[in-house]
Write a protein that holds these residues in place. Structure first.
Motif, PDB file in Angstrom:
ATOM      1  N   SER A 298      -5.787   0.596  -4.068  1.00  0.00           N
ATOM      2  CA  SER A 298      -6.613  -0.429  -4.717  1.00  0.00           C
ATOM      3  C   SER A 298      -5.756  -1.669  -4.986  1.00  0.00           C
ATOM      4  O   SER A 298      -4.533  -1.569  -5.143  1.00  0.00           O
ATOM      5  CB  SER A 298      -7.166   0.102  -6.036  1.00  0.00           C
ATOM      6  OG  SER A 298      -6.100   0.240  -6.950  1.00  0.00           O
ATOM      7  N   PRO A 299      -6.406  -2.851  -5.067  1.00  0.00           N
ATOM      8  CA  PRO A 299      -5.645  -4.081  -5.349  1.00  0.00           C
ATOM      9  C   PRO A 299      -4.847  -3.966  -6.654  1.00  0.00           C
ATOM     10  O   PRO A 299      -3.702  -4.430  -6.716  1.00  0.00           O
ATOM     11  CB  PRO A 299      -6.734  -5.154  -5.481  1.00  0.00           C
ATOM     12  CG  PRO A 299      -7.906  -4.618  -4.710  1.00  0.00           C
ATOM     13  CD  PRO A 299      -7.834  -3.123  -4.813  1.00  0.00           C
ATOM     14  N   GLU A 300      -5.407  -3.313  -7.680  1.00  0.00           N
ATOM     15  CA  GLU A 300      -4.718  -3.192  -8.965  1.00  0.00           C
ATOM     16  C   GLU A 300      -3.430  -2.387  -8.801  1.00  0.00           C
ATOM     17  O   GLU A 300      -2.370  -2.751  -9.306  1.00  0.00           O
ATOM     18  CB  GLU A 300      -5.605  -2.496 -10.020  1.00  0.00           C
ATOM     19  CG  GLU A 300      -6.897  -3.234 -10.381  1.00  0.00           C
ATOM     20  CD  GLU A 300      -7.956  -3.186  -9.274  1.00  0.00           C
ATOM     21  OE1 GLU A 300      -7.983  -2.200  -8.507  1.00  0.00           O
ATOM     22  OE2 GLU A 300      -8.747  -4.155  -9.158  1.00  0.00           O
TER      23      GLU A 300
ATOM     24  N   SER B  11       0.835  -1.214   0.000  1.00  0.00           N
ATOM     25  CA  SER B  11       0.000   0.000   0.000  1.00  0.00           C
ATOM     26  C   SER B  11       0.867   1.260   0.000  1.00  0.00           C
ATOM     27  O   SER B  11       0.362   2.370  -0.117  1.00  0.00           O
ATOM     28  CB  SER B  11      -0.917   0.012   1.229  1.00  0.00           C
ATOM     29  OG  SER B  11      -0.148   0.020   2.424  1.00  0.00           O
TER      30      SER B  11
ATOM     31  N   ALA C  25      -2.812 -10.832  -3.159  1.00  0.00           N
ATOM     32  CA  ALA C  25      -4.232 -11.094  -2.873  1.00  0.00           C
ATOM     33  C   ALA C  25      -4.354 -12.202  -1.836  1.00  0.00           C
ATOM     34  O   ALA C  25      -5.163 -12.118  -0.896  1.00  0.00           O
ATOM     35  CB  ALA C  25      -4.955 -11.466  -4.156  1.00  0.00           C
TER      36      ALA C  25
ATOM     37  N   ASP D 211      -3.232 -10.909   1.602  1.00  0.00           N
ATOM     38  CA  ASP D 211      -4.276 -10.029   2.169  1.00  0.00           C
ATOM     39  C   ASP D 211      -5.401 -10.847   2.769  1.00  0.00           C
ATOM     40  O   ASP D 211      -5.925 -10.528   3.831  1.00  0.00           O
ATOM     41  CB  ASP D 211      -4.889  -9.144   1.072  1.00  0.00           C
ATOM     42  CG  ASP D 211      -3.988  -7.964   0.752  1.00  0.00           C
ATOM     43  OD1 ASP D 211      -2.986  -7.768   1.462  1.00  0.00           O
ATOM     44  OD2 ASP D 211      -4.310  -7.251  -0.211  1.00  0.00           O
TER      45      ASP D 211
ATOM     46  N   ARG E  13      -1.708  -1.922  -6.110  1.00  0.00           N
ATOM     47  CA  ARG E  13      -0.743  -2.626  -5.264  1.00  0.00           C
ATOM     48  C   ARG E  13      -0.026  -3.735  -6.039  1.00  0.00           C
ATOM     49  O   ARG E  13       1.186  -3.893  -5.940  1.00  0.00           O
ATOM     50  CB  ARG E  13      -1.443  -3.149  -4.003  1.00  0.00           C
ATOM     51  CG  ARG E  13      -1.922  -1.966  -3.140  1.00  0.00           C
ATOM     52  CD  ARG E  13      -2.444  -2.353  -1.790  1.00  0.00           C
ATOM     53  NE  ARG E  13      -3.697  -3.070  -1.802  1.00  0.00           N
ATOM     54  CZ  ARG E  13      -3.854  -4.309  -1.403  1.00  0.00           C
ATOM     55  NH1 ARG E  13      -2.832  -5.001  -0.961  1.00  0.00           N
ATOM     56  NH2 ARG E  13      -5.050  -4.873  -1.430  1.00  0.00           N
ATOM     57  N   GLU E  14      -0.792  -4.487  -6.860  1.00  0.00           N
ATOM     58  CA  GLU E  14      -0.168  -5.539  -7.696  1.00  0.00           C
ATOM     59  C   GLU E  14       0.848  -4.893  -8.646  1.00  0.00           C
ATOM     60  O   GLU E  14       1.953  -5.397  -8.840  1.00  0.00           O
ATOM     61  CB  GLU E  14      -1.231  -6.275  -8.536  1.00  0.00           C
ATOM     62  CG  GLU E  14      -2.224  -7.104  -7.732  1.00  0.00           C
ATOM     63  CD  GLU E  14      -1.678  -8.465  -7.296  1.00  0.00           C
ATOM     64  OE1 GLU E  14      -0.536  -8.808  -7.650  1.00  0.00           O
ATOM     65  OE2 GLU E  14      -2.409  -9.166  -6.564  1.00  0.00           O
TER      66      GLU E  14
END
Ligand code: DC
Length: 216
Positions: free
Chosen positions: A152-154, A17, A170, A173, A156-157
């Motif tokens: 957002s997950p996107e 993050s 993912a 988390d 962070r990836e």
């Protein structure tokens, strides 16, 4: 006679993050020690794997925990961790194997108890900016300086990919948020900062402004 209360800044949030970058810079601005508590869980995970123990084999992990000495110190304003004779370095702690196993190790209550005790020791000695998953909720629930850095997950990836790191974000988390012992939560009085569309400078400024407004 008791001295001034040391400053304790708690910065939590999910994987990638941006909380490490922000915590490091906030610590430098305040002249506090920066402690990455995730690094402590990573260090012990590396040690478990090094001993040929499977992370899911809890009895063997607990035997090893009982036989392990941790020494937490500080160098140039950054918290360090030594296990036995081995001073842990970030390359060991960020390996693909450690990434894949650390959430399983961090979900064991006895492991958390040991490392939380070490984390609290930092604050006895120094002002500290500590980042992790349960710093505001469990380790230092009494501090008024709590932050939760999200993205957002996107995003962070994408951040992990651009660092060239293989990380099952993912999955981590999911385990970190659903475990029984000290799951990742937003502490109830934390300032939440969504860093998805902010630069690191902007996030640091938001956090610093909140701290400064309460220090005067
Ligand atoms: O911050 P990080 O991604 O390096 O943390 C690695 C793992 O350690 C994370 O998946 C969950 C665990 N962790 C934890 O359970 N509690 C903390 N205070 C910090 C990290």
């Amino acid at each position: 006679m008791s001295g001034p209360t040391p400053l304790i800044i708690a910065i939590d949030g999910p994987a990638a993050s941006g909380k490490s970058t922000v915590a490091k810079r906030v610590a430098a601005e305040l002249g506090c020690v920066f402690v990455n508590s995730g690094g402590m869980y990573r260090a012990f995970t590396w040690w478990v794997l090094q001993k040929g123990i499977v992370a899911e084999d809890t009895p063997s992990v607990l035997d090893l925990l009982a036989a392990t000495d941790f020494a937490c110190g500080e160098e140039n304003g950054v918290g360090t961790i030594t296990i036995g004779e081995t001073r842990m370095t970030s390359s060991e702690m960020a390996s693909t194997e450690v990434n894949a196993n650390v959430s399983v190790i961090a979900s064991i209550p006895e492991v958390r108890e040991r490392l939380v005790a070490e984390q609290r020791r930092y604050a006895e000695r120094n002002g500290v900016v500590m980042e992790g998953r349960d710093i505001g909720s469990v380790v230092f629930p009494g501090t008024p300086f709590k932050f939760y850095i999200d993205a957002s997950p996107e995003v962070r990836e994408q951040r992990r990919r651009s660092e060239g790191i293989t990380d099952s974000i993912a999955k981590r988390d999911r385990i970190d948020s659903s475990r029984k012992a000290s799951p990742l939560v937003i502490p109830k009085d934390a300032l939440v900062v969504d860093s998805s569309d902010l630069s690191a400078d902007e996030v640091v400024e938001t956090v610093m402004a909140s701290i400064r407004s309460r220090l005067v």
